[in-house]
Enzyme design. Structure first.
Site, PDB file in Angstrom:
ATOM      1  N   HIS A 357       0.717  -1.292  -0.030  1.00 59.40           N
ATOM      2  CA  HIS A 357      -0.080  -0.012  -0.053  1.00 59.40           C
ATOM      3  C   HIS A 357       0.901   1.516  -0.020  1.00 59.40           C
ATOM      4  O   HIS A 357       0.202   2.340   0.210  1.00 59.40           O
ATOM      5  CB  HIS A 357      -0.898   0.049   1.118  1.00 59.40           C
ATOM      6  CG  HIS A 357      -2.090  -1.024   1.430  1.00 59.40           C
ATOM      7  ND1 HIS A 357      -3.313  -0.777   0.694  1.00 59.40           N
ATOM      8  CD2 HIS A 357      -1.968  -2.188   1.746  1.00 59.40           C
ATOM      9  CE1 HIS A 357      -3.876  -2.232   0.999  1.00 59.40           C
ATOM     10  NE2 HIS A 357      -3.283  -2.933   1.485  1.00 59.40           N
ATOM     11  N   LYS A 545      -8.037  13.726   4.510  1.00 54.92           N
ATOM     12  CA  LYS A 545      -7.258  12.679   4.657  1.00 54.92           C
ATOM     13  C   LYS A 545      -6.084  13.092   5.396  1.00 54.92           C
ATOM     14  O   LYS A 545      -5.942  13.989   5.949  1.00 54.92           O
ATOM     15  CB  LYS A 545      -6.480  12.501   2.925  1.00 54.92           C
ATOM     16  CG  LYS A 545      -5.889  13.826   2.563  1.00 54.92           C
ATOM     17  CD  LYS A 545      -5.160  13.499   1.119  1.00 54.92           C
ATOM     18  CE  LYS A 545      -6.355  13.796   0.066  1.00 54.92           C
ATOM     19  NZ  LYS A 545      -6.472  12.294  -0.657  1.00 54.92           N
ATOM     20  N   ARG A 546      -5.166  11.833   5.734  1.00 51.66           N
ATOM     21  CA  ARG A 546      -4.375  12.185   6.627  1.00 51.66           C
ATOM     22  C   ARG A 546      -3.283  13.295   6.276  1.00 51.66           C
ATOM     23  O   ARG A 546      -3.280  13.262   5.007  1.00 51.66           O
ATOM     24  CB  ARG A 546      -3.229  10.698   6.676  1.00 51.66           C
ATOM     25  CG  ARG A 546      -3.816   9.923   7.806  1.00 51.66           C
ATOM     26  CD  ARG A 546      -4.218  10.129   9.176  1.00 51.66           C
ATOM     27  NE  ARG A 546      -2.664   9.906   9.874  1.00 51.66           N
ATOM     28  CZ  ARG A 546      -2.469   9.394  10.798  1.00 51.66           C
ATOM     29  NH1 ARG A 546      -3.356   8.229  11.009  1.00 51.66           N
ATOM     30  NH2 ARG A 546      -1.470   9.078  11.513  1.00 51.66           N
ATOM     31  N   LYS A 551       1.175  14.152   0.600  1.00 49.33           N
ATOM     32  CA  LYS A 551      -0.341  14.608  -0.026  1.00 49.33           C
ATOM     33  C   LYS A 551      -0.409  16.109   0.008  1.00 49.33           C
ATOM     34  O   LYS A 551      -1.545  16.569  -0.873  1.00 49.33           O
ATOM     35  CB  LYS A 551      -1.333  14.307   0.953  1.00 49.33           C
ATOM     36  CG  LYS A 551      -1.166  12.502   1.311  1.00 49.33           C
ATOM     37  CD  LYS A 551      -2.270  12.157   2.559  1.00 49.33           C
ATOM     38  CE  LYS A 551      -2.060  10.763   2.813  1.00 49.33           C
ATOM     39  NZ  LYS A 551      -2.828   9.698   1.933  1.00 49.33           N
ATOM     40  N   THR A 653      -8.340   6.445  -1.818  1.00 46.21           N
ATOM     41  CA  THR A 653      -9.732   6.145  -1.990  1.00 46.21           C
ATOM     42  C   THR A 653     -10.759   7.263  -1.740  1.00 46.21           C
ATOM     43  O   THR A 653     -11.930   7.081  -2.001  1.00 46.21           O
ATOM     44  CB  THR A 653     -10.081   4.891  -0.799  1.00 46.21           C
ATOM     45  OG1 THR A 653      -9.513   5.293   0.259  1.00 46.21           O
ATOM     46  CG2 THR A 653      -9.515   3.579  -1.381  1.00 46.21           C
ATOM     47  N   LYS A 657     -14.697   8.383  -3.167  1.00 38.88           N
ATOM     48  CA  LYS A 657     -15.733   8.536  -2.064  1.00 38.88           C
ATOM     49  C   LYS A 657     -16.336  10.039  -2.814  1.00 38.88           C
ATOM     50  O   LYS A 657     -17.955  10.184  -2.777  1.00 38.88           O
ATOM     51  CB  LYS A 657     -15.308   8.587  -0.884  1.00 38.88           C
ATOM     52  CG  LYS A 657     -15.005   7.306  -0.130  1.00 38.88           C
ATOM     53  CD  LYS A 657     -14.260   7.298   0.963  1.00 38.88           C
ATOM     54  CE  LYS A 657     -13.467   6.182   1.407  1.00 38.88           C
ATOM     55  NZ  LYS A 657     -12.339   6.024   2.346  1.00 38.88           N
TER      56      LYS A 657
HETATM   57  C1  26V Z   1       2.098   2.371   7.679  1.00 41.85           C
HETATM   58  C2  26V Z   1       2.727   2.222   8.733  1.00 41.85           C
HETATM   59  C3  26V Z   1       4.128   2.206   8.963  1.00 41.85           C
HETATM   60  C4  26V Z   1       5.017   1.912   9.981  1.00 41.85           C
HETATM   61  C5  26V Z   1       3.963   1.107  10.773  1.00 41.85           C
HETATM   62  C6  26V Z   1       2.754   1.393  11.322  1.00 41.85           C
HETATM   63  C7  26V Z   1       2.090   1.810   9.638  1.00 41.85           C
HETATM   64  C8  26V Z   1       0.524   1.724   9.795  1.00 41.85           C
HETATM   65  C9  26V Z   1       0.344   2.102   8.516  1.00 41.85           C
HETATM   66  C10 26V Z   1       0.892   2.494   7.646  1.00 41.85           C
HETATM   67  C11 26V Z   1       0.000   2.928   6.553  1.00 41.85           C
HETATM   68  C12 26V Z   1       0.436   2.150   5.102  1.00 41.85           C
HETATM   69  C13 26V Z   1       0.094   2.597   3.818  1.00 41.85           C
HETATM   70  C14 26V Z   1      -1.049   3.249   3.846  1.00 41.85           C
HETATM   71  O1  26V Z   1      -1.975   3.358   4.658  1.00 41.85           O
HETATM   72  N1  26V Z   1      -1.332   3.415   2.570  1.00 41.85           N
HETATM   73  C15 26V Z   1      -2.660   3.894   1.763  1.00 41.85           C
HETATM   74  O2  26V Z   1      -3.360   2.807   1.397  1.00 41.85           O
HETATM   75  C16 26V Z   1      -4.633   3.077   0.857  1.00 41.85           C
HETATM   76  C17 26V Z   1      -5.213   1.972   0.625  1.00 41.85           C
HETATM   77  O3  26V Z   1      -4.720   0.875  -0.275  1.00 41.85           O
HETATM   78  C18 26V Z   1      -4.161   3.958  -0.505  1.00 41.85           C
HETATM   79  O4  26V Z   1      -5.375   4.240  -1.086  1.00 41.85           O
HETATM   80  C19 26V Z   1      -3.358   5.187  -0.056  1.00 41.85           C
HETATM   81  O5  26V Z   1      -3.077   5.746  -1.365  1.00 41.85           O
HETATM   82  C20 26V Z   1      -2.194   4.584   0.759  1.00 41.85           C
HETATM   83  O6  26V Z   1      -1.724   5.896   1.071  1.00 41.85           O
END
Ligand code: 26V
Length: 805
Positions: A357, A545-546, A551, A653, A657
């Protein structure tokens, strides 16, 4: 479920005496919500039993979706809709003098996720249930969800989110399905009858207790389950000696330490701090989940039927967070079920699949070997063996082999590379939008792709249109059904029939009326929450969004500063009334992102309180973004800001929406924006900025010079100067760190570079908005073509091409 509203009323009122032993009339709104939710939950649980019987009878292949995050949102309204009883319940409650919407608002919104990845998992559960796939979520029951965001003095402050404090009516504790998880200890080797055995000894046992949440599919025919695991001590661990000495924290230390495993969701989605507790959380979910899968499998197919396992079970990992599923499944097959390595390995690879992701290197998980070895000695041995065999088969004669080994090996530089473990241990690796998968194949994982192209595939994300359109925007849902019938609810491609209404002035007028009412609804909320009065006739330009550097909320607020400066210089400048709406959380330790929040709020203070601009511009930051706040915001948006640096946003996503709700995308060629553009065509989306190739080119050639660009553009220079020249003086500190990032550190995300083209595209968007009929047609076209972005489509593709169900 209910024979009519009278039947509902009877059942509901009876439920009060059953569950809280007080009559309906004496209960608070929260209690009325709780009784209603509990009642629907128990009906759903019953339906699940039937669904499960059907799966067992069919010997259906089960899909287990492992995710450290599930952002479910509120469930009551969703389930009333999915069960087809919303109107009955609404009317029945009205007879009882109660308002359904008020009861719905009593429900806590469980924040068991950071953002897109967690919400995607919840949309997938919805679609699996709808499609009749035997799909089960595996997650963690965090006592505290993602922090509550408060804005004080323009800054983000974090408060705990004890979402369970009033209980959660949607869960069913299943102590009978508890599993043991082992941490620490050591491994002894034993040689017996010509075979080597590994005994894990001296470990600490943690109990994993599942709490099951029913997942009601649309139409109410299928009800699946999400299993949330909670960590508990194996026996009531209290150190009585310490207790008697009055040392209470020592007395409860071990218990507290164990309960800490599922105490809080890791709230940082930008960097991995390498915290031991996070690794414990990951293994806890994996070990508990795999144990319950194995138990269920043996129950159905017997204890020595392992070759069939991949035909009957698919395990999907949502990013690398549950990547330990690979060695854990091998461990169980070897040590518990006594299979040989080759067989265990083959079963595992055939069973496992993995979604990536993110391409942001700082978010790719790596764990120190010594930590992994100490915490999970046996699991680490297996990882080491996977790595050894990978290296053994590695072709050392190929050109560039050293670099290639370095980029693909699991163990390197004292760390375990989780993405490499996932790729080597899975039969399928997918990205979440076409451009993202391309980048994985040709950049991030290119060496893997070269060796095993057949393993890679794309699955463009999707969202639950039933939650984000039907539930969030009921009036739009109703009008769509009146126009084209309701088949779009189960086949979203039917939405394209709306195109017939493109030249129908009455229908376009209806769409405008719905949008206007949704904007009024949001304006009330803003007035109540932020005390800012908003003109519903203004353009609602929205980015939610975050908060992340890539972003580029910064680019958006620079646009606001530009417009403000322009009006100040020329009060007659032709700018229609605009409301800029922001919402989103920054990770606690992400200083830059928190400064961006402070900047947005500081600009808001200046702009909103300057009477001289005649209320033309308003800036709003809505605190504590959540699934339910999103459901209020998306239907009210005119412009959907999707402005990440090209190549950085895996999919997005939120863009989908907004699209389902008729907002028009202003965005870069990034993530799923590319596919939205392809579908709606250039006249129905506003694109700007560098392409991902251009971005890469600048990085490679090192020939972008942000300070020079800034010097050459007086209006841009003015904005960057305002960050540090006292312009915001009355509002606290200057914004040096943002200035530094842009000028001293050469603007890694091309905010300054894309600024002019962004303005150009924004002006074109606003121009289109002012041409009312044209804009409504663009909006309609977006709704009509959004069908592709339903998670039903996404899940059908996963089912067919990855899980083979
Ligand atoms: C990353 C990490 C890295 C350190 C450990 C904890 C942790 C927890 C969450 C994340 C987020 C991972 C990446 C993420 O959320 N990606 C998003 O995924 C969406 C669904 O596929 C996508 O639409 C977004 O573009 C993407 O940023």
């Amino acid at each position: 479920m209910f024979a009519g509203k009278e039947d509902f009323k009877k059942q509901y009122k009876a439920e009060f005496m059953e569950t809280i032993a007080r009559p309906f009339e004496e209960c608070t709104k929260r209690e009325k919500y709780e009784v209603l939710a509990k009642m629907i939950c128990s009906r759903a649980a019953k339906l699940h039993t039937e669904t499960k019987l059907g799966y067992d009878k069919r010997r259906a292949k089960r899909v287990y979706y492992f995710s450290m995050e599930f952002l479910l949102g509120r469930l009551l309204d969703n389930y009333l809709i999915n069960l087809g009883v919303e109107d009955t319940v609404r009317e029945g409650l009205a007879d009882l003098g109660e308002n359904l919407d008020e009861l719905l608002s009593m429900e806590p919104d469980p924040g068991l996720g950071n953002g897109g990845l967690g919400r995607l998992a919840a949309c997938f559960l919805d679609s699996m249930a709808f499609l009749g796939i035997a799909g089960f979520g595996m997650g963690a029951r965090y006592r505290f969800g993602l922090f509550k965001q408060k804005i004080r003095d323009n800054q983000q402050e974090e408060e705990p989110d004890p979402w369970l404090s009033n209980g959660y009516p949607w869960e069913i504790r299943r102590s009978d399905c508890a599993a043991e998880v082992h941490f620490g200890g050591s491994v002894n080797r034993r040689y017996e009858n010509g075979k080597i055995y590994f005994d894990h000894v001296g470990y600490q046992t943690v109990m994993a207790i599942p709490y099951d949440v029913p997942i009601v599919g649309y139409g109410g025919k299928n009800v699946n389950m999400l299993r949330l695991w909670q960590a508990e001590p194996a026996e009531e661990k209290i150190n009585l000696d310490a207790f008697c000495r009055g040392q209470y924290s020592e007395a409860f230390r071990e218990r507290d330490e164990i309960e800490a495993i599922t105490a809080i969701l890791y709230p940082d989605d930008s960097t991995l701090a390498g915290r031991e507790l996070r690794l414990k959380q990951e293994y806890f979910l994996v070990a508990a989940g795999i144990a319950s899968i194995i138990k269920n499998y043996k129950f159905t197919y017997g204890a020595d039927n392992w070759a069939k396992f991949p035909e009957k079970v698919a395990i999907h990992t949502n990013d690398t967070h549950p990547a330990l599923c690979v060695p854990e499944l091998i461990r169980v097959l070897l040590d518990q079920e006594h299979l040989e390595w080759d067989e265990a390995w083959e079963i595992t690879v055939k069973t496992m699949s993995f979604t990536n992701h993110t391409v942001m290197p700082e978010a790719l998980e790596r764990w120190p070997i010594d930590l992994m070895q100490r915490l999970l000695p046996r699991v680490y041995m297996i990882i080491e063996e996977i790595d050894r065999r990978y290296r053994e088969n590695f072709d050392h004669s190929q050109p560039d082999c050293q670099r290639k080994l370095q980029s693909t090996a699991i163990l390197w530089d004292g760390q375990v590379h989780m993405a490499n473990l996932s790729i080597i241990g899975s039969h399928s690796v997918n990205g979440v939008a076409a451009i993202h998968t391309e980048i994985l194949e040709h950049d991030v994982f290119k060496d893997f792709y070269q060796d095993m192209p057949q393993r890679f595939n794309n699955k463009t994300n999707g969202i639950s249109h039933r939650r984000f359109l039907l539930e969030a925007n009921p009036e739009l849902g109703r009008q769509i059904s009146m126009a084209i019938g309701n088949s779009w609810l189960f086949d979203t491609y039917q939405l394209k029939n709306l195109l017939r209404y493109k030249e129908d002035p009455d229908f376009l007028k209806t769409l405008r009326k719905i949008k206007y009412e949704n904007k009024c609804r949001l304006a009330w909320y803003i007035e109540r929450e932020n005390g800012i009065s908003i003109n519903p006739d203004s353009i609602f330009d929205v980015q939610v969004k975050r908060i992340h550097a890539y972003k580029r909320q910064l680019l958006n607020i620079f646009k606001v500063m530009y417009l403000y400066n322009k009006i100040k210089k020329d009060p007659d400048a032709e700018i229609p009334p605009c409301t800029f709406i922001f919402s989103g959380k920054a990770a606690q330790s992400y200083d830059f992102a928190k400064e961006v929040i402070r900047l947005i709020n500081t600009v808001a203070d200046v702009v909103n309180n300057d009477a001289s601009i005649g209320g033309k511009l308003k800036v709003v930051f809505l605190e504590n973004f959540s699934v339910s706040l999103g459901q209020l915001i998306y239907p009210a948006a005119d412009i959907s800001e999707q402005i990440s640096t090209a190549g950085k946003e895996a999919s997005g996503t939120g863009n989908m929406k907004f699209m389902f709700n008729g907002a028009v995308t202003l965005g870069t060629m990034d993530g799923a924006n590319v596919e939205i553009h392809e579908l709606v065509g250039k006249d129905n989306i506003f694109i700007f900025g560098l392409s991902s190739e251009q971005v890469e080119d600048y990085y490679r050639k090192n020939n972008y010079h942000s300070s020079q660009l800034c010097e050459e553009d007086p209006e841009l220079k003015e904005i960057t100067d305002q960050l540090i020249n006292g312009f915001f003086k009355d509002n606290g500190e200057e914004f040096w760190s943002i200035h530094d990032a842009l000028i001293r550190y050469n603007d890694e995300y091309f905010v300054l570079k894309d600024f002019r083209d962004y303005l150009r595209a924004w002006q074109e968007t606003v121009q289109a908005w002012q041409e009312t009929e044209r804009w409504t047609r663009i909006s309609l076209t977006n709704i009509a073509l959004a069908g592709h972005f339903s998670s039903d489509r996404t899940i059908s593709q996963y089912a067919e091409e990855i899980w083979h169900v």
